[in-house]
Design a protein around this motif. Structure first.
Motif, PDB file in Angstrom:
ATOM      1  N   GLU A  96     -15.470  15.978  29.069  1.00 28.97           N
ATOM      2  CA  GLU A  96     -16.433  17.077  29.112  1.00 28.97           C
ATOM      3  C   GLU A  96     -17.782  16.647  28.540  1.00 28.97           C
ATOM      4  O   GLU A  96     -18.839  16.998  29.070  1.00 28.97           O
ATOM      5  CB  GLU A  96     -15.886  18.275  28.325  1.00 28.97           C
ATOM      6  N   THR A  97     -17.757  15.887  27.450  1.00 25.58           N
ATOM      7  CA  THR A  97     -19.013  15.403  26.865  1.00 25.58           C
ATOM      8  C   THR A  97     -19.744  14.493  27.839  1.00 25.58           C
ATOM      9  O   THR A  97     -20.965  14.588  27.989  1.00 25.58           O
ATOM     10  CB  THR A  97     -18.732  14.669  25.548  1.00 25.58           C
ATOM     11  N   ARG A  98     -18.993  13.629  28.517  1.00 24.66           N
ATOM     12  CA  ARG A  98     -19.629  12.750  29.507  1.00 24.66           C
ATOM     13  C   ARG A  98     -20.273  13.564  30.622  1.00 24.66           C
ATOM     14  O   ARG A  98     -21.365  13.226  31.102  1.00 24.66           O
ATOM     15  CB  ARG A  98     -18.597  11.768  30.099  1.00 24.66           C
ATOM     16  N   GLY A  99     -19.622  14.637  31.031  1.00 34.05           N
ATOM     17  CA  GLY A  99     -20.172  15.464  32.094  1.00 34.05           C
ATOM     18  C   GLY A  99     -21.460  16.154  31.724  1.00 34.05           C
ATOM     19  O   GLY A  99     -22.267  16.486  32.607  1.00 34.05           O
ATOM     20  N   GLU A 100     -21.683  16.378  30.419  1.00 31.74           N
ATOM     21  CA  GLU A 100     -22.883  17.076  29.959  1.00 31.74           C
ATOM     22  C   GLU A 100     -23.946  16.128  29.412  1.00 31.74           C
ATOM     23  O   GLU A 100     -25.083  16.541  29.168  1.00 31.74           O
ATOM     24  CB  GLU A 100     -22.506  18.090  28.876  1.00 31.74           C
ATOM     25  N   ALA A 101     -23.589  14.873  29.219  1.00 24.36           N
ATOM     26  CA  ALA A 101     -24.474  13.935  28.518  1.00 24.36           C
ATOM     27  C   ALA A 101     -25.791  13.715  29.249  1.00 24.36           C
ATOM     28  O   ALA A 101     -26.871  13.769  28.635  1.00 24.36           O
ATOM     29  CB  ALA A 101     -23.764  12.599  28.313  1.00 24.36           C
ATOM     30  N   ASP A 102     -25.750  13.462  30.536  1.00 28.51           N
ATOM     31  CA  ASP A 102     -26.979  13.156  31.272  1.00 28.51           C
ATOM     32  C   ASP A 102     -27.962  14.318  31.240  1.00 28.51           C
ATOM     33  O   ASP A 102     -29.172  14.121  31.071  1.00 28.51           O
ATOM     34  CB  ASP A 102     -26.652  12.771  32.717  1.00 28.51           C
ATOM     35  N   GLY A 103     -27.442  15.538  31.390  1.00 27.48           N
ATOM     36  CA  GLY A 103     -28.319  16.706  31.349  1.00 27.48           C
ATOM     37  C   GLY A 103     -28.973  16.888  29.999  1.00 27.48           C
ATOM     38  O   GLY A 103     -30.162  17.218  29.912  1.00 27.48           O
ATOM     39  N   MET A 104     -28.223  16.654  28.936  1.00 23.85           N
ATOM     40  CA  MET A 104     -28.789  16.792  27.588  1.00 23.85           C
ATOM     41  C   MET A 104     -29.830  15.709  27.329  1.00 23.85           C
ATOM     42  O   MET A 104     -30.905  15.977  26.767  1.00 23.85           O
ATOM     43  CB  MET A 104     -27.678  16.728  26.543  1.00 23.85           C
ATOM     44  N   ASP A 162     -23.988   2.982  30.997  1.00 27.78           N
ATOM     45  CA  ASP A 162     -23.182   2.092  31.836  1.00 27.78           C
ATOM     46  C   ASP A 162     -21.741   2.596  31.844  1.00 27.78           C
ATOM     47  O   ASP A 162     -21.065   2.589  30.813  1.00 27.78           O
ATOM     48  CB  ASP A 162     -23.243   0.668  31.264  1.00 27.78           C
ATOM     49  N   ARG A 163     -21.282   3.036  33.005  1.00 30.69           N
ATOM     50  CA  ARG A 163     -19.947   3.625  33.076  1.00 30.69           C
ATOM     51  C   ARG A 163     -18.857   2.618  32.706  1.00 30.69           C
ATOM     52  O   ARG A 163     -17.758   3.012  32.288  1.00 30.69           O
ATOM     53  CB  ARG A 163     -19.679   4.174  34.472  1.00 30.69           C
ATOM     54  N   CYS A 164     -19.137   1.348  32.837  1.00 27.13           N
ATOM     55  CA  CYS A 164     -18.142   0.334  32.494  1.00 27.13           C
ATOM     56  C   CYS A 164     -17.911   0.256  30.984  1.00 27.13           C
ATOM     57  O   CYS A 164     -16.888  -0.258  30.530  1.00 27.13           O
ATOM     58  CB  CYS A 164     -18.573  -1.038  33.013  1.00 27.13           C
ATOM     59  N   ARG A 165     -18.878   0.737  30.206  1.00 27.51           N
ATOM     60  CA  ARG A 165     -18.756   0.691  28.745  1.00 27.51           C
ATOM     61  C   ARG A 165     -18.280   2.014  28.160  1.00 27.51           C
ATOM     62  O   ARG A 165     -18.015   2.101  26.961  1.00 27.51           O
ATOM     63  CB  ARG A 165     -20.103   0.304  28.129  1.00 27.51           C
ATOM     64  N   VAL A 166     -18.185   3.049  28.994  1.00 29.74           N
ATOM     65  CA  VAL A 166     -17.750   4.356  28.518  1.00 29.74           C
ATOM     66  C   VAL A 166     -16.230   4.434  28.522  1.00 29.74           C
ATOM     67  O   VAL A 166     -15.584   4.129  29.533  1.00 29.74           O
ATOM     68  CB  VAL A 166     -18.336   5.483  29.391  1.00 29.74           C
ATOM     69  N   LYS A 167     -15.665   4.802  27.398  1.00 30.25           N
ATOM     70  CA  LYS A 167     -14.230   5.002  27.268  1.00 30.25           C
ATOM     71  C   LYS A 167     -13.968   6.499  27.093  1.00 30.25           C
ATOM     72  O   LYS A 167     -14.286   7.073  26.048  1.00 30.25           O
ATOM     73  CB  LYS A 167     -13.679   4.219  26.073  1.00 30.25           C
ATOM     74  N   LEU A 168     -13.429   7.114  28.135  1.00 30.14           N
ATOM     75  CA  LEU A 168     -13.167   8.545  28.094  1.00 30.14           C
ATOM     76  C   LEU A 168     -11.823   8.817  27.441  1.00 30.14           C
ATOM     77  O   LEU A 168     -10.865   8.062  27.614  1.00 30.14           O
ATOM     78  CB  LEU A 168     -13.188   9.123  29.508  1.00 30.14           C
ATOM     79  N   CYS A 190     -32.492   0.053  21.986  1.00 33.92           N
ATOM     80  CA  CYS A 190     -32.635  -0.801  20.801  1.00 33.92           C
ATOM     81  C   CYS A 190     -31.650  -1.969  20.796  1.00 33.92           C
ATOM     82  O   CYS A 190     -31.558  -2.697  19.802  1.00 33.92           O
ATOM     83  CB  CYS A 190     -32.451   0.027  19.537  1.00 33.92           C
ATOM     84  N   GLY A 191     -30.899  -2.137  21.887  1.00 34.56           N
ATOM     85  CA  GLY A 191     -30.021  -3.296  21.990  1.00 34.56           C
ATOM     86  C   GLY A 191     -28.560  -3.047  21.727  1.00 34.56           C
ATOM     87  O   GLY A 191     -27.792  -3.999  21.533  1.00 34.56           O
ATOM     88  N   PHE A 192     -28.128  -1.780  21.714  1.00 32.93           N
ATOM     89  CA  PHE A 192     -26.707  -1.501  21.539  1.00 32.93           C
ATOM     90  C   PHE A 192     -25.943  -1.939  22.783  1.00 32.93           C
ATOM     91  O   PHE A 192     -26.265  -1.539  23.904  1.00 32.93           O
ATOM     92  CB  PHE A 192     -26.479  -0.013  21.291  1.00 32.93           C
ATOM     93  N   HIS A 193     -24.895  -2.752  22.593  1.00 32.01           N
ATOM     94  CA  HIS A 193     -24.121  -3.280  23.714  1.00 32.01           C
ATOM     95  C   HIS A 193     -22.626  -2.982  23.581  1.00 32.01           C
ATOM     96  O   HIS A 193     -21.827  -3.530  24.347  1.00 32.01           O
ATOM     97  CB  HIS A 193     -24.310  -4.799  23.819  1.00 32.01           C
ATOM     98  N   GLY A 194     -22.264  -2.111  22.646  1.00 33.39           N
ATOM     99  CA  GLY A 194     -20.848  -1.835  22.410  1.00 33.39           C
ATOM    100  C   GLY A 194     -20.277  -0.781  23.333  1.00 33.39           C
ATOM    101  O   GLY A 194     -20.893  -0.373  24.325  1.00 33.39           O
ATOM    102  N   LEU A 195     -19.089  -0.319  22.980  1.00 30.24           N
ATOM    103  CA  LEU A 195     -18.395   0.707  23.750  1.00 30.24           C
ATOM    104  C   LEU A 195     -18.902   2.093  23.364  1.00 30.24           C
ATOM    105  O   LEU A 195     -19.376   2.310  22.243  1.00 30.24           O
ATOM    106  CB  LEU A 195     -16.884   0.613  23.503  1.00 30.24           C
ATOM    107  N   ILE A 196     -18.776   3.029  24.296  1.00 27.88           N
ATOM    108  CA  ILE A 196     -19.188   4.412  24.076  1.00 27.88           C
ATOM    109  C   ILE A 196     -17.972   5.299  24.321  1.00 27.88           C
ATOM    110  O   ILE A 196     -17.481   5.400  25.445  1.00 27.88           O
ATOM    111  CB  ILE A 196     -20.335   4.825  25.012  1.00 27.88           C
TER     112      ILE A 196
END
Length: 383
Positions: free
Chosen positions: A86-94, A110-116, A75-81
């Motif tokens: 642990e959540t990132r490790g499970e996100a794709d499967g969910m 986009d891994r560049c927008r993910v802030k762990l 829907c056009g979200f372009h912000g940070l995530i």
């Protein structure tokens, strides 16, 4: 500070809360609603406003909190995530289980927008300071405390104060708290429920099926299973990874779970059912190995134990309605008294409750006098 209720209010599922100031907008969780269709499957945020979001914060990787992330990107979200490791490790499967396949394909994270981050860290977006703490619900699960310099709001997401496996950090003082009211005014303790489940399993020594989510509850169930048990073979690696997490577990629990996973029997689709408890993903039979496992178990008369939320229009609900499954809630959300304790510790602020119908909120209001029992998805308020 404006609070936007985008999902989970007066309903279970699509949990999502917006918080905004004059120049900053963030979203706390972006879940989906199992059993819903069309637009009601996703949070009720105006699609035209999604592009103006600065960030989304994901509390954990259960479908009712993260399942709409690919939709949000579409829907056009372009912000940070923001999410934990642990959540990132499970996100794709969910997302593979619950998101629109075309969204997953065309709008990858986009891994560049993910802030762990690690539970306990303090995060910042514009003027907002966001404190985090362990939720006690799943490995890597967190609550959020948002401070704009004048007012503070707590979004509990899903929390489990009485977990026998995980640790929950105390929630800070605030002006508004969004409580996890999944169990309304249910006062039965986790210890009593665990004993009921242990007794039910002991009464079915020839085998039974226990559908569970991919994270959190499998470890809670494993802590109960003192004898032989089996798991779907695809669960072994994810559970092993969860057990390795640092600072998530109650004392001595981590080693206990490691030992129990080591002796668990692997089971695959199509295999005969084992003569012991069998854990498969997911808890509602809407995705994963449980879809076929529940169908086969019901057809063969294998005892089925459901321990969590069973939405309408799911295989688990059909089995329960047809008396082909037993339901005993294993608390992975706060009981009545635990929510009262959370509210008191937060300085008894104005309160909202997510993941609960209004009838349940009215029951809980007798014990939480500042609980708003009228708020619905789509409402907006200011503090």
């Amino acid at each position: 500070m404006q609070i936007d209720l985008y999902g989970g209010f007066g309903e279970k599922g699509r949990t999502s809360v917006g918080i905004s100031t004059s120049d900053t907008r963030i979203l706390l969780d972006v879940g989906i609603k199992v059993g819903a269709m069309g637009r009601d499957y996703y949070p009720a945020i105006d699609v035209a406003a999604i592009a103006s979001l600065d960030a989304v914060f994901v509390s954990h990787a259960h479908e009712d909190h993260i399942g709409g992330l690919s939709w949000l990107l579409s829907c056009g979200f372009h912000g940070l995530i923001f999410m934990t490791h642990e959540t990132r490790g499970e996100a794709d499967g969910m997302l593979a289980q619950y998101a629109d396949p075309s969204h997953v394909r065309d709008y990858p994270i986009d891994r560049c927008r993910v802030k762990l981050f690690t539970p306990g860290e303090t995060l910042r977006v514009g003027p907002l300071k966001i404190l985090t703490g362990r939720s006690g619900h799943v490995v890597g699960g967190v609550w959020f405390h948002v401070d704009d310099g004048e007012h503070q709001a707590v979004y509990c997401a899903d929390v489990t104060p009485g977990s026998s496996v995980f640790v929950m950090d105390p929630v800070p003082r605030c002006d508004l708290i969004v409580l996890d009211t999944s169990y309304a005014a249910d006062s039965i303790s986790g210890l009593q429920r665990r004993t009921e489940i242990e007794n039910w399993i002991a009464a079915h020594p020839s085998g039974c099926l226990l559908p569970v989510p991919a994270s959190g509850k499998p470890l809670e169930i494993m802590a109960i299973l003192t004898g032989k048990f089996a798991i779907h073979q695809a669960m072994r690696q994810p559970i092993s990874t969860q057990i390795l997490a640092e600072n998530a577990f109650a004392p001595s629990t981590q080693e206990l779970l490691r030992q129990r996973l080591e002796r668990a029997v692997d089971w695959s689709d199509g295999d005969p059912f084992p003569d012991c408890p069998l854990l498969t993903v997911d808890g509602m039979g809407s995705a994963g190995p449980s879809v076929e496992a529940i169908r086969r178990a019901a057809a063969q008369g294998l005892p089925i134990l459901l321990t969590g939320h069973i939405p309408d229009h799911t295989p688990a609900r059909r089995c329960y309605d047809e008396a082909r499954a037993t339901w005993i809630r294993l608390p992975t959300h706060p009981t009545r008294d635990e929510n009262v304790a959370i509210w008191n510790a937060a300085s008894s602020p104005y309160a909202l409750g997510h993941s609960c119908p209004h009838s349940g909120l009215r029951d809980l209001q007798h014990f939480l006098p500042k609980l708003d029992v009228t708020a619905v998805t789509g409402d907006h308020l200011e503090i």
